[in-house]
Design a protein around this motif. Structure first.
Motif, PDB file in Angstrom:
ATOM      1  N   GLN A   1       0.842  -1.194   0.000  1.00 22.77           N
ATOM      2  CA  GLN A   1       0.000   0.000   0.000  1.00 22.77           C
ATOM      3  C   GLN A   1       0.877   1.243   0.000  1.00 22.77           C
ATOM      4  O   GLN A   1       1.875   1.303   0.722  1.00 22.77           O
ATOM      5  CB  GLN A   1      -0.906  -0.008   1.229  1.00 22.77           C
ATOM      6  CG  GLN A   1      -1.858   1.162   1.197  1.00 22.77           C
ATOM      7  CD  GLN A   1      -2.936   1.021   2.244  1.00 22.77           C
ATOM      8  OE1 GLN A   1      -3.484  -0.061   2.453  1.00 22.77           O
ATOM      9  NE2 GLN A   1      -3.227   2.102   2.926  1.00 22.77           N
TER      10      GLN A   1
ATOM     11  N   SER B   1       4.999  -2.819  -9.729  1.00 24.23           N
ATOM     12  CA  SER B   1       4.016  -2.978 -10.801  1.00 24.23           C
ATOM     13  C   SER B   1       2.690  -2.303 -10.518  1.00 24.23           C
ATOM     14  O   SER B   1       2.245  -2.184  -9.377  1.00 24.23           O
ATOM     15  CB  SER B   1       3.779  -4.460 -11.083  1.00 24.23           C
ATOM     16  OG  SER B   1       3.395  -5.132  -9.919  1.00 24.23           O
ATOM     17  N   VAL B   2       2.088  -1.848 -11.602  1.00 23.31           N
ATOM     18  CA  VAL B   2       0.733  -1.327 -11.581  1.00 23.31           C
ATOM     19  C   VAL B   2      -0.109  -2.338 -12.346  1.00 23.31           C
ATOM     20  O   VAL B   2       0.172  -2.601 -13.523  1.00 23.31           O
ATOM     21  CB  VAL B   2       0.655   0.048 -12.270  1.00 23.31           C
ATOM     22  CG1 VAL B   2      -0.771   0.588 -12.212  1.00 23.31           C
ATOM     23  CG2 VAL B   2       1.626   1.028 -11.645  1.00 23.31           C
TER      24      VAL B   2
ATOM     25  N   THR C   1       4.693   6.338 -15.547  1.00 26.07           N
ATOM     26  CA  THR C   1       3.604   7.297 -15.733  1.00 26.07           C
ATOM     27  C   THR C   1       2.380   6.844 -14.948  1.00 26.07           C
ATOM     28  O   THR C   1       1.733   7.640 -14.261  1.00 26.07           O
ATOM     29  CB  THR C   1       3.271   7.438 -17.235  1.00 26.07           C
ATOM     30  OG1 THR C   1       4.440   7.876 -17.915  1.00 26.07           O
ATOM     31  CG2 THR C   1       2.138   8.430 -17.456  1.00 26.07           C
TER      32      THR C   1
ATOM     33  N   GLU D   1      -2.072   7.513  -5.862  1.00 28.39           N
ATOM     34  CA  GLU D   1      -2.020   8.346  -4.668  1.00 28.39           C
ATOM     35  C   GLU D   1      -1.992   7.471  -3.421  1.00 28.39           C
ATOM     36  O   GLU D   1      -2.071   6.240  -3.511  1.00 28.39           O
ATOM     37  CB  GLU D   1      -3.227   9.288  -4.649  1.00 28.39           C
ATOM     38  CG  GLU D   1      -4.516   8.607  -5.034  1.00 28.39           C
ATOM     39  CD  GLU D   1      -5.637   9.583  -5.393  1.00 28.39           C
ATOM     40  OE1 GLU D   1      -6.753   9.370  -4.910  1.00 28.39           O
ATOM     41  OE2 GLU D   1      -5.354  10.542  -6.146  1.00 28.39           O
ATOM     42  N   GLU D   2      -1.879   8.130  -2.290  1.00 27.14           N
ATOM     43  CA  GLU D   2      -1.823   7.406  -1.025  1.00 27.14           C
ATOM     44  C   GLU D   2      -3.042   6.505  -0.890  1.00 27.14           C
ATOM     45  O   GLU D   2      -4.149   6.900  -1.222  1.00 27.14           O
ATOM     46  CB  GLU D   2      -1.734   8.397   0.144  1.00 27.14           C
ATOM     47  CG  GLU D   2      -0.341   9.002   0.228  1.00 27.14           C
ATOM     48  CD  GLU D   2      -0.228  10.235   1.121  1.00 27.14           C
ATOM     49  OE1 GLU D   2      -1.165  10.485   1.895  1.00 27.14           O
ATOM     50  OE2 GLU D   2       0.790  10.939   1.011  1.00 27.14           O
ATOM     51  N   GLY D   3      -2.803   5.290  -0.420  1.00 28.26           N
ATOM     52  CA  GLY D   3      -3.909   4.348  -0.244  1.00 28.26           C
ATOM     53  C   GLY D   3      -4.037   3.368  -1.389  1.00 28.26           C
ATOM     54  O   GLY D   3      -4.639   2.304  -1.239  1.00 28.26           O
ATOM     55  N   ASN D   4      -3.451   3.681  -2.542  1.00 30.10           N
ATOM     56  CA  ASN D   4      -3.486   2.754  -3.682  1.00 30.10           C
ATOM     57  C   ASN D   4      -2.607   1.538  -3.403  1.00 30.10           C
ATOM     58  O   ASN D   4      -1.662   1.611  -2.619  1.00 30.10           O
ATOM     59  CB  ASN D   4      -2.983   3.436  -4.952  1.00 30.10           C
ATOM     60  CG  ASN D   4      -4.064   4.254  -5.641  1.00 30.10           C
ATOM     61  OD1 ASN D   4      -3.844   5.396  -6.000  1.00 30.10           O
ATOM     62  ND2 ASN D   4      -5.230   3.670  -5.821  1.00 30.10           N
ATOM     63  N   THR D   5      -2.932   0.451  -4.101  1.00 30.67           N
ATOM     64  CA  THR D   5      -2.144  -0.767  -3.947  1.00 30.67           C
ATOM     65  C   THR D   5      -1.285  -0.971  -5.190  1.00 30.67           C
ATOM     66  O   THR D   5      -1.767  -0.841  -6.309  1.00 30.67           O
ATOM     67  CB  THR D   5      -3.075  -1.990  -3.800  1.00 30.67           C
ATOM     68  OG1 THR D   5      -4.019  -1.698  -2.784  1.00 30.67           O
ATOM     69  CG2 THR D   5      -2.282  -3.234  -3.424  1.00 30.67           C
ATOM     70  N   ILE D   6      -0.024  -1.299  -4.981  1.00 33.29           N
ATOM     71  CA  ILE D   6       0.829  -1.674  -6.105  1.00 33.29           C
ATOM     72  C   ILE D   6       1.485  -3.020  -5.798  1.00 33.29           C
ATOM     73  O   ILE D   6       1.388  -3.525  -4.681  1.00 33.29           O
ATOM     74  CB  ILE D   6       1.905  -0.619  -6.434  1.00 33.29           C
ATOM     75  CG1 ILE D   6       2.962  -0.538  -5.337  1.00 33.29           C
ATOM     76  CG2 ILE D   6       1.291   0.745  -6.690  1.00 33.29           C
ATOM     77  CD1 ILE D   6       4.230   0.190  -5.782  1.00 33.29           C
ATOM     78  N   GLY D   7       2.136  -3.600  -6.792  1.00 34.79           N
ATOM     79  CA  GLY D   7       2.842  -4.861  -6.594  1.00 34.79           C
ATOM     80  C   GLY D   7       4.332  -4.617  -6.449  1.00 34.79           C
ATOM     81  O   GLY D   7       4.868  -3.648  -6.992  1.00 34.79           O
TER      82      GLY D   7
END
Lengths: 337, 267, 279
Positions: C13, C51-52, C84, C90-96
């Motif tokens: 996160q 990753s997105v 990009t 933003e804050e709170g998003n999840t990435i790998g």
């Protein structure tokens, strides 16, 4: 090595029973104009009229696209669904030429280099490889120059050699092969002692791959040599994609709406953008450097780092090449220059 | 030594030329491109019916692009591509000499684009009988059958891009498939992504394809993809009277607008 | 998560986003699954694949120090497709995140030595990890000097931290901007990194130099270090090459037989000189 005999009728029964027992049976099939490995549902789909198939047998363990996992996005939350290893079927791969079977050794050395690629290894573990010795060869074949032979058992679980009467000599190479023979023991009979060697294609050994290994490192800096070698090369990926030992891949996302998956798909060191940095800098900016990478990887880096050679002499790359970049010729020119 | 070999030898010995791009005997009797720099190697050159590959792609290859002392041995496919490349300013007048062949086998030296254009006008422009028959077979199919035909073909494509690499008109340094913002064409080689690629390729070649069939010849899976670009070539001729590889002036159908252009395809 | 799928990322996160320079952002990332966090460890110099979902993966180093527990940080410049997409989060998003991969800076071997960090532009992030690592173990090292340059004042990343380092009595910080990149109130140096380094004339005795920057900067920095008497085995750098897997399989990052992902990214100048010019 234990030998048995399999009559042509028993061979038909074996394949029919395997299909009946829900094995995924993959075999050389004539489709449209080409012969390639395809999943079959009947023995009659199989052809034996080929030197080698267009694509290599690697597709069974390293398919051109492999979904690595699935994901789903909801607002800011992301959930991932791991690869379903149970979905990998028990397979029997038949009609594999000895060169192709040996290719799995090189391929495995890459996919098991320190970190184990479980998707690849599980696919291979669940595949029994029934090889088929070569009774004919063409101008592209050079297995005997690359430590192989038309009747080599290396890489196969079972190797079949077709006799003039249409029946097969069976050589049981691995435990996996022995298990398959034991499971269908009534189909196999005692070996008749036929001379296998006389049934094999003759492939002249025009060079020794050891000489390429010994020489190639000293050629690295010789830019003019590689430029000249690669002048004809138009920089497509055909050679790498049909090669039984080429393992280079790309990782891409494919999604639709909030759902998608990450995919591992074939890539090739011959393509100009393969090593391009985001900054625009490209460490291998011309085709000479890219061709050098292809040969160095096979004949220097893999032997050095993985103790295996990245070429089995099947000649597929040369057959597939639109401009006849014959790899055996290039090997010989490395030795000679 | 035959005519061509003698000619090549003379050209290289004269010092006026330093490189001959032509054909040599390759594996299993196939012809393949060759680059001859020394007069003593001129005997490698061949020119016969096996030399059907379009080798215009080498004219703008980085390593020899700026070499102005080069000669290219051109079959009729290569000649047409040179004309089209000239029209699109990808090759420049005087940068190379062309050795072409008259019907009786005599060598013809072509030094300027005007000369090449004039020679090309004497050549047959159109599909061979076999190619025309294949086109007809597909055009006669029902929409469903045609879809099934191409779906089957595209399912086999491994996206090695041999078609693109061997096409003289695919000279973009960065191809649409390599642009990933946005990702127009999916990278993995599944049927849908393959269809996107081949349709896109055909559309980019509309009015530019010289119907040499090199893309199909290059395909390791023998997909008849040349039929796609043939289709747009035939449409360009039918609707815009534009035949690629005939004029050194840029007049291909999708590059210019004429008030009298048909618009009936806009629906 | 119980898996042996080496391609499956940890879910992270985004805990904090900071804008460090135009187009440059730093994410502080926290593990969503506490078990992942418990099992995770890394050392300075290592990298990962970020990753997105729906867009793809991108390779960059871990920019935080392993001494700072409970999170990792990454800094990236918005340049390609994935960066990009990351930039838009933003804050709170999840990435790998997959990693850590690669080798490490041998900071244990550097005990009792002076450290000279030389960085340019967006290459400060890999350096930041090792700088903080060393500062958090400050008593292990003698003098610590940091030379950092960027194109312009705006392009200097980690401005807060540069101030913090500047204020510390146990760190000597020299900042520089390329000629023309200075502002009217700029008090640092003006000039390219190699030029300023030459002017500083650092002493080589008992000193390790760590160099990170664009290829052109590295190319001109090594000769200056050599001139100052630095032996090749006392100079370290990190290489970047295009990567997809991070573990020696995808086939892009090798420089000759050396795999940047497995044998690197950290190399001594001695090692670098034995490698072909393919990076």
């Amino acid at each position: 090595m234990e030998r048995k005999l399999l009559t042509k009728d028993s061979y038909r029964s074996l394949i029919t029973k395997l299909i009946g027992q829900n094995y995924q049976v993959v075999a050389p099939v004539k489709k449209d104009t080409m012969i390639d490995f395809l999943k079959i549902s009947s023995f009659d789909e199989i052809t034996e009229d080929y030197i080698v198939t267009v694509s290599s047998a690697k597709t069974v363990a390293f398919p051109r696209n492999e979904k690595l996992f699935d994901y789903e996005k909801q607002n800011k939350k992301l959930t991932q669904q791991d690869y379903d290893f149970d979905s990998i079927p028990q397979s029997v791969l038949i009609g594999v030429r000895p060169c192709d079977a040996f290719g799995f050794h090189s391929l495995s050395s890459i996919f098991c280099w320190d970190s184990i690629d479980k998707i690849y290894t599980t696919r291979l573990e669940r595949t029994t490889i029934i090889g088929l010795s070569c009774n004919k060869a063409d101008d592209y074949c050079f297995c005997t120059s690359a430590k192989g032979s038309p009747g080599s058992t290396a890489g196969s679980d079972i190797l079949l050699t077709k006799m003039t009467d249409g029946n097969y000599i069976v050589e049981i190479v691995t435990e996996k092969g022995a298990k398959l023979v034991a499971d269908f023991s009534d189909l196999f009979t005692a070996d008749g002692g036929a001379d296998k060697e006389s049934l094999l294609a003759k492939v002249a050994a025009n060079f020794s791959v050891d000489d390429v290994l010994a020489k190639i490192n000293s050629k690295f800096e010789d830019e003019a040599f590689w430029t000249e070698q690669a002048m004809r090369c138009i920089g497509c990926g055909a050679c790498a994609y049909v090669c039984p030992t080429c393992a280079c891949f790309d990782i891409q996302d494919e999604s639709h709406g909030g759902k998608g998956h990450r995919v591992r798909c074939w890539d090739s060191c011959g393509l100009s953008l393969f090593t391009l940095h985001t900054s625009g800098h490209n460490p291998r900016e011309n085709q000479g450097q890219r061709w050098r990478q292809r040969l160095m990887h096979k004949f220097s880096y893999m032997p050095d780092r993985l103790n295996t050679i990245g070429c089995v002499g099947c000649g597929r790359c040369s057959r597939a090449c639109p401009v006849d970049m014959n790899i055996a010729e290039h090997c010989m020119s490395i030795i000679e220059n | 030594m035959n005519n061509l070999q003698q000619k090549a030898q003379q050209l290289l010995e004269s010092g006026n030329y330093g490189l001959i791009v032509g054909y040599e005997k390759g594996t299993s009797g196939k012809a393949r491109p060759v680059f001859i720099r020394k007069a003593e190697h001129a005997s490698k050159l061949i020119f016969d019916e096996s030399c059907d590959q379009n080798i215009a792609v080498y004219l703008y290859r980085q390593e020899i692009k700026h070499d102005k002392k080069k000669v290219i041995v051109a079959n009729h496919h290569t000649l047409k591509s040179i004309v089209e490349l000239a029209a699109e300013n990808q090759v420049f007048d005087g940068d190379f000499m062309v050795l072409a062949f008259a019907e009786n086998g005599d060598i013809i030296e072509l030094n300027t684009f005007k000369e090449i254009e004039k020679h090309v006008a004497t050549l047959y422009h159109g599909l061979t009988e076999a190619e025309a028959a294949m086109m007809k077979k597909i055009e006669d199919m029902s929409l469903e059958d045609r879809w099934a035909f191409w779906e089957n073909e595209f399912s086999k494509c491994i996206k090695c891009y041999a078609c693109r690499a061997s096409c003289p008109m695919c000279y973009c340094p960065t191809c649409t498939v390599e642009i990933n913002q946005p990702q127009w064409i999916s990278v993995p080689s599944h049927t849908l992504g393959n269809l996107e690629w081949h349709v896109m390729r055909a559309m980019h070649l509309a009015g530019r394809c010289v119907t040499c069939g090199q893309c199909g010849k290059a395909c390791p899976l023998e997909l008849p993809i040349q039929l796609l670009t043939y289709k747009v070539a035939l449409d360009s001729k039918q609707f815009f009277d534009s035949v690629a590889g005939t004029s050194i002036c840029a007049d291909n159908a999708l590059a210019i607008y004429k008030p009298e252009d048909h618009e009936n395809f806009i629906r | 998560m119980e898996t042996q799928n080496i391609y499956l990322p940890y879910l992270m996160q985004i805990d904090k986003v900071s804008e460090d320079a135009p187009f440059v952002k730093t994410f502080r990332l926290k593990f969503i699954n506490p078990e992942d966090e418990a099992n995770f460890s890394f050392q300075t110099g290592q990298f990962g694949e970020y990753s997105v979902a729906g867009v793809g993966e991108s390779t960059f180093c871990i920019a935080s120090s392993p001494t700072r527990k409970g999170y990792i940080e990454c800094t990236f410049r918005k340049a390609g497709r994935v960066t990009t997409a990351l930039s838009d989060l933003e804050e709170g998003n999840t990435i790998g995140f997959r990693g850590p991969y690669g080798n490490v800076f041998p900071i244990d071997e550097w005990k009792g030595k002076n450290l000279l960090f030389i960085a340019g532009g967006i290459a400060l992030p890999p350096m930041r990890s090792v700088i903080w690592n060393c500062l958090d173990l400050r008593e292990n090292f003698k003098d610590i000097t940091i030379l950092y340059g960027a194109k312009s004042v705006a392009d200097l990343v980690y401005k807060h931290e540069l101030r913090e380092w500047d204020e510390r009595p146990d760190v000597k910080l020299v900042t520089t901007v390329d000629p023309g990149g200075e502002t009217h109130d700029w008090t640092g140096e003006v000039g390219f990194v190699p030029t300023i380094l030459d002017k500083m004339a650092p002493k080589a005795e008992n000193t390790i130099a760590i160099v990170c920057g664009p290829p052109i900067m590295i190319k001109y920095t090594f000769p200056i270090l050599e001139k100052c008497g630095f032996a090749d085995e006392m100079v370290y750098t990190t290489l970047e090459n295009r990567m997809k897997c991070g573990f020696g399989k995808c086939g892009r990052c090798n420089v000759g037989k050396t795999y940047v992902c497995k044998d690197g990214p950290v190399f001594s100048l001695k090692q670098l000189k034995q490698m072909p010019d393919e990076y």
